[in-house]
Design a protein around this motif. Sequence first.
Motif, short mmCIF file in Angstrom:
data_model
loop_
_atom_site.label_atom_id
_atom_site.label_comp_id
_atom_site.label_asym_id
_atom_site.label_seq_id
_atom_site.Cartn_x
_atom_site.Cartn_y
_atom_site.Cartn_z
N THR A 2 -78.55 19.58 43.42
CA THR A 2 -78.22 18.88 42.18
C THR A 2 -79.70 18.08 41.70
O THR A 2 -80.60 17.90 42.38
N ARG A 114 -70.90 15.89 44.22
CA ARG A 114 -71.72 15.75 42.76
C ARG A 114 -71.85 14.17 42.42
O ARG A 114 -71.01 13.79 41.40
N LYS A 133 -71.83 16.80 49.70
CA LYS A 133 -72.27 18.14 48.77
C LYS A 133 -72.96 17.71 47.38
O LYS A 133 -72.16 17.06 46.60
N ASP A 134 -73.74 18.17 47.13
CA ASP A 134 -74.76 17.96 45.86
C ASP A 134 -74.74 16.67 45.61
O ASP A 134 -74.16 16.14 44.69
N ALA A 154 -76.85 20.67 50.49
CA ALA A 154 -77.58 20.32 48.85
C ALA A 154 -77.69 18.83 48.63
O ALA A 154 -77.15 18.35 47.63
#
Length: 220
Positions: A2, A114, A133-134, A154
Amino acid sequence: MTRRREPRELDALPYAGHLDAFDGAIEREGAYERVHFDGTVLADAQGGNCRFGESAFSSVTFEGGRFRRSRFDDVWLHSVRFVGTDLAETTWLDGECTASVLAGVQVHAAALHRTVFHQCKFDSVNFRGSTLKDVVFVDCLLRDVDFGGASLTAVSFPGSTLDAARLDRAALTRVDFSGALALGIASGIEALRGATISSLQMLDLAPALARHIGLTVKDG
C-alpha cells in the motif's frame, strides 16, 4: 505494498455531503450508514455486531465499551481516543485514522484490510491473532504493541517508532520496517523472517539476533 498517502480532511471524503449527525445511542447490532459522530463521548457503549459504513468520527472518545464482531467499512477517524475499548474480532476495510490514540485496546482476532493510520499513538494494544493486509502506519508511535500470532501481509511503517513490540509466532509477508525511525522488538525476533529492514536497524537488532541463533560474540 500500500502506498503512503497524505491524510484527508473531512470535506474531502466522497460521502461528506451525505453525512447525518449522530443523535442517539449506540445499540448492539445497529447499522450506522453515512453518520457523522462529532465531539461525542461514548462511555461503556455496548455495540457488538454493529456495522459502520461510510461514516466519520471527529474528536470522539470511546471510554471502555464493547464492539466485538463489528464491521467498519470506509470509515474516517480524526482525533479519536479509544481507552480500554474491546474491538476484538472486528473487521476494518478501507479505513483511515489520523491523530488518534489507542490505549489498552483489545484488537485481537481482528481483520484490517487497506487501512491507513497517520500520526496515531498505540499504547499496550493487543493485535494477537489478527490479520493485517495492505495496512500502513505513517508517523505513528507503537509502544508495547502485541502482534503475537498475527498475520501481516504488505504492511509498512514509514516514519513510525516501534518500542517493545512483540512478534511471537507472527507470520510476516512483504512487511517493510525499513522506513521506521526505530525498530524495538521485545520478543519474537525470529518472526522477522520475510520482513525488510534497513542496515541501521540490522545493527540495532544484531545482539538479539545473535542470542536467538546462539552466537557468542567475543572481542579479543
